[in-house]
Design an enzyme around this catalytic site. Sequence first.
Site, short mmCIF file in Angstrom:
data_model
loop_
_atom_site.label_atom_id
_atom_site.label_comp_id
_atom_site.label_asym_id
_atom_site.label_seq_id
_atom_site.Cartn_x
_atom_site.Cartn_y
_atom_site.Cartn_z
CE LYS A 157 -3.30 2.73 2.65
NZ LYS A 157 -4.27 2.86 3.73
CD GLU A 213 -6.25 9.03 10.09
OE1 GLU A 213 -6.26 9.62 8.99
OE2 GLU A 213 -5.76 7.90 10.26
CD GLU A 257 -7.52 2.76 0.44
OE1 GLU A 257 -8.17 2.36 -0.54
OE2 GLU A 257 -7.49 3.95 0.79
C1 LIG Z 1 -4.26 10.98 3.17
C2 LIG Z 1 -5.47 11.51 3.36
O1 LIG Z 1 -6.49 10.83 3.96
C3 LIG Z 1 -6.27 9.66 4.70
C4 LIG Z 1 -7.33 9.62 5.74
C5 LIG Z 1 -8.57 9.11 5.45
C6 LIG Z 1 -8.75 8.34 4.30
C7 LIG Z 1 -7.73 8.05 3.47
C8 LIG Z 1 -7.93 7.23 2.25
O2 LIG Z 1 -9.05 6.74 2.03
O3 LIG Z 1 -7.00 7.05 1.46
C9 LIG Z 1 -6.33 8.46 3.77
O4 LIG Z 1 -5.72 7.36 4.36
C10 LIG Z 1 -5.78 12.88 2.95
O5 LIG Z 1 -6.87 13.38 3.26
O6 LIG Z 1 -4.92 13.54 2.29
#
Ligand SMILES: C=C(O[C@H]1C=CC=C(C(=O)O)[C@@H]1O)C(=O)O
Length: 429
Positions: A157, A213, A257
């Site tokens: 990933k 987050e 993911e």
């Molecule tokens: C890396 C980001 O989000 C992260 C947090 C939530 C969902 C994410 C996703 O679905 O990829 C990312 O991991 C961003 O907002 O730039």
Amino acid sequence: MTLSTSTGRVDDPDAQPARVDGSTTPADHFELYGLDYRCSASGAVASFNDPARAAESLASGEHSAIVGALAFDTEAPSALTAPAHIRFDVPTSSRAAAVANIPVPNIPVPNAVGSTNAPGPVAEARVVAAEPLREEHRDRVAAAVAVLADSTNPLAKVVLARKLLLDTSPRLTPESFMAALAALNPHSGIFRTELTPAGDAHHGRHLVGASPEVLIRRRGRQVSAHPLAGSTPRHHDPIVDAERAATLNSSAKDLGEHRFVVDALRSALAPLCTRLDVPDAPSIVGTSSMWHLGTPIVGELADPSTTALDLAIAVHPTPAVCGTPTAAAREYILATEGDRGFYGGAVGWCVGNLSTDERSGALRGADGITPGDGEWLVAIRCAEIDSRTGTLATWAGGGIVADSDPDAEVAETTAKLRTVLRALGADEI
Ligand SMILES: C=C(O[C@H]1C=CC=C(C(=O)O)[C@@H]1O)C(=O)O
């Protein structure tokens, strides 16, 4: 009410050692609005670009609080200070009300997509450059998918991001930008922190954002984290919006993911905890622009001397912003994007030893704080603003796995960029 004496570098000649009270203080250089409290800090009796050194200064009692930001790249300088003053307040009524109303997919979200009570733009903002352009980001995602699908490559990933550069007129201030983000994002942690402690290249820069987050929070022996990964954009039609959330909740690609992030947090936290509760499946978390998969993790700390800053250092960067395995993903990101600055880093605060008096008054309306407590948010949905010129850089990224769709990933970054762009009244180019 002195908490410690300082032997660190003094940035503010008038600074006194940290105080936890409501007395008049210099301008705040750090503010974090959690969902149930607000932390502000001002003055700097010392600054640190090495997080380990800042953590040591708390452990030794040299300083009684540390606030600021960790860079995405653990080899790059961080921007941490031991503040002269730190204050904790109960939330404003509007944020408290918003917290009581956390949206679920089948309930239209007040103040979210199609918001009617959003404030006007805080400055006229214009996107002047995109690095890379959308098409190039798509190509980068497609190239990463090919690498991830190659079973001989250890990379499983990687989080790829794109950046927009903006000009503002009149010159935007970090304070007004933060206020606009707070009004539009009642369910996110809102923050601003000065980046000058990271060195001359960061002089006059501030990191400002609305992050959904929580990287790590420590309250007494309780440790919690709320990793997010797996996303879909919100829709103004509540029926479509609910369908999107339901689709996300059962998407094998997104659940996979997400699992990388939960597994990484479990591995990092389990050795530090006597108990760690990790739900088997994530739940849906809503922001004003996005649905995400999120897993609330709660544990009990084995050693009470482990501070929130120690914990942040132990878990950062998670695969929500970097990838799996961490070192390979970091290398891939640096080779593809170059320096990300503080995007994908962490922003927060941590206290050291406070006297009983100071502790009981510190978090009014909450349970009180104990030595080592703190909270660190993942630095996403944020921008670095140069307070001297009013120019901004903002980023959005997404986790890429072997079955990611490059077009959907571009759309995801477009939706994530809206958090910052809406607060500026700006459109993407
Ligand atoms: C890396 C980001 O989000 C992260 C947090 C939530 C969902 C994410 C996703 O679905 O990829 C990312 O991991 C961003 O907002 O730039």
